[in-house]
Scaffold this motif. Structure first.
Motif, short mmCIF file in Angstrom:
data_model
loop_
_atom_site.label_atom_id
_atom_site.label_comp_id
_atom_site.label_asym_id
_atom_site.label_seq_id
_atom_site.Cartn_x
_atom_site.Cartn_y
_atom_site.Cartn_z
N ASP A 148 -8.04 -5.54 2.79
CA ASP A 148 -7.46 -6.53 1.89
C ASP A 148 -6.64 -5.79 0.84
O ASP A 148 -7.20 -5.15 -0.05
N PHE A 149 -5.33 -5.87 0.95
CA PHE A 149 -4.44 -5.17 0.01
C PHE A 149 -3.52 -6.19 -0.66
O PHE A 149 -2.34 -5.95 -0.87
N ARG A 150 -4.12 -7.32 -1.00
CA ARG A 150 -3.33 -8.39 -1.64
C ARG A 150 -2.76 -7.91 -2.97
O ARG A 150 -3.30 -7.00 -3.60
N GLN A 151 -1.71 -8.55 -3.38
CA GLN A 151 -1.08 -8.21 -4.66
C GLN A 151 -1.98 -8.64 -5.81
O GLN A 151 -2.60 -9.70 -5.79
N VAL A 152 -2.05 -7.79 -6.83
CA VAL A 152 -2.81 -8.08 -8.04
C VAL A 152 -1.84 -8.63 -9.09
O VAL A 152 -0.75 -8.08 -9.27
N ASP A 153 -2.23 -9.71 -9.77
CA ASP A 153 -1.31 -10.27 -10.78
C ASP A 153 -1.75 -9.86 -12.19
O ASP A 153 -2.84 -9.31 -12.40
N ASP A 154 -0.88 -10.13 -13.15
CA ASP A 154 -1.15 -9.73 -14.53
C ASP A 154 -2.39 -10.41 -15.09
O ASP A 154 -3.12 -9.83 -15.91
N ALA A 155 -2.65 -11.65 -14.67
CA ALA A 155 -3.82 -12.37 -15.18
C ALA A 155 -5.10 -11.64 -14.81
O ALA A 155 -6.03 -11.53 -15.63
N GLU A 156 -5.17 -11.11 -13.60
CA GLU A 156 -6.36 -10.36 -13.19
C GLU A 156 -6.49 -9.07 -13.98
O GLU A 156 -7.59 -8.68 -14.41
N VAL A 157 -5.37 -8.39 -14.19
CA VAL A 157 -5.39 -7.15 -14.98
C VAL A 157 -5.88 -7.42 -16.40
O VAL A 157 -6.75 -6.72 -16.92
N LEU A 158 -5.35 -8.46 -17.02
CA LEU A 158 -5.75 -8.79 -18.39
C LEU A 158 -7.22 -9.18 -18.46
O LEU A 158 -7.93 -8.82 -19.41
N ALA A 159 -7.71 -9.89 -17.45
CA ALA A 159 -9.12 -10.27 -17.43
C ALA A 159 -10.02 -9.05 -17.32
O ALA A 159 -11.07 -8.97 -17.99
#
Length: 218
Positions: free
Chosen positions: A191-202
């Protein structure tokens, strides 16, 4: 093969136990490196922060890095790739200007007005989800060095055999896997789905809350 970035972080954490209790700050490269870094920071009991860099993608092949830029004016250029691809100065400058604008927006959004975790006289564990050309990792390690880290360690789940040559700014490169078949980072993940900014901030906010709880008077 790793199930996902969290699984990769656990595998990598097992190779970083020597840094437990050291004056370590874990720096994830947004976006994909941050889920890996969060596992490592939590496992080592170390603060988590980001080091913001941007790949300078080759015109027509943006997935191939011809260089990278980072916080504080750090700039890395792969002269060999630029030469082989015959990228002229104007085209290179165009890519750099575009990525610099994105870099500044990403810094503002991810920092959210907070100062970076201090690195002076500390060990910086720079974490990404893998190394391809090494340009962004090199830029990130240079940023950490410029911010005063006395030792810079690059830690990734997967890397090519010559990773240390590709990232000379790192004092050490630690990789969970160094496969013979290495072609692209994504090949090491189910699973190499894209990570979004919301996940990073969380992830960053969760780590800050943990640090605040640990430092609060008992």
């Amino acid at each position: 093969m790793f199930r996902d970035r969290t699984d990769a972080g656990r595998e990598l954490l097992a190779r970083l136990q020597a840094y437990r209790g050291d004056e370590v700050v874990v720096l994830g490269l947004p976006r994909g490196g941050v889920p890996v870094a969060a596992v490592i920071a939590d496992g080592l009991g170390a603060p988590l922060d980001v080091v913001v860099v941007r790949k300078l993608g080759l015109p027509g092949q943006p997935e191939v890095a011809m260089g990278a830029i980072g916080e504080g004016g750090v700039r890395v250029v792969d002269d060999e790739i630029v030469r082989r691809a015959r990228v002229g100065g104007d085209r290179f400058d165009e890519v750099e200007r575009r990525e610099l604008e994105t870099l500044e927006r990403r810094i503002a959004g991810l920092r959210a007005g907070r100062a970076p975790v201090p690195l002076r006289d500390r060990t910086a564990l720079v974490v990404d989800d893998g190394i391809a050309t090494g340009a962004t990792a090199e830029a990130a390690c240079r940023v950490a060095r410029a911010r005063g880290a006395h030792r810079v360690v690059l830690a990734v789940p997967v890397a090519p055999k010559d990773a240390a040559v590709r990232v000379p700014a790192a004092d050490e490169v630690v990789a969970a896997e160094v496969p013979d078949w290495f072609m692209a980072v994504g090949q090491a993940y189910a699973d190499f789905r894209q990570v979004d900014d919301a996940e990073v901030l969380a992830l960053l906010e969760a780590a800050r809350c943990t640090d605040d709880d640990a430092s609060a008077p008992g």
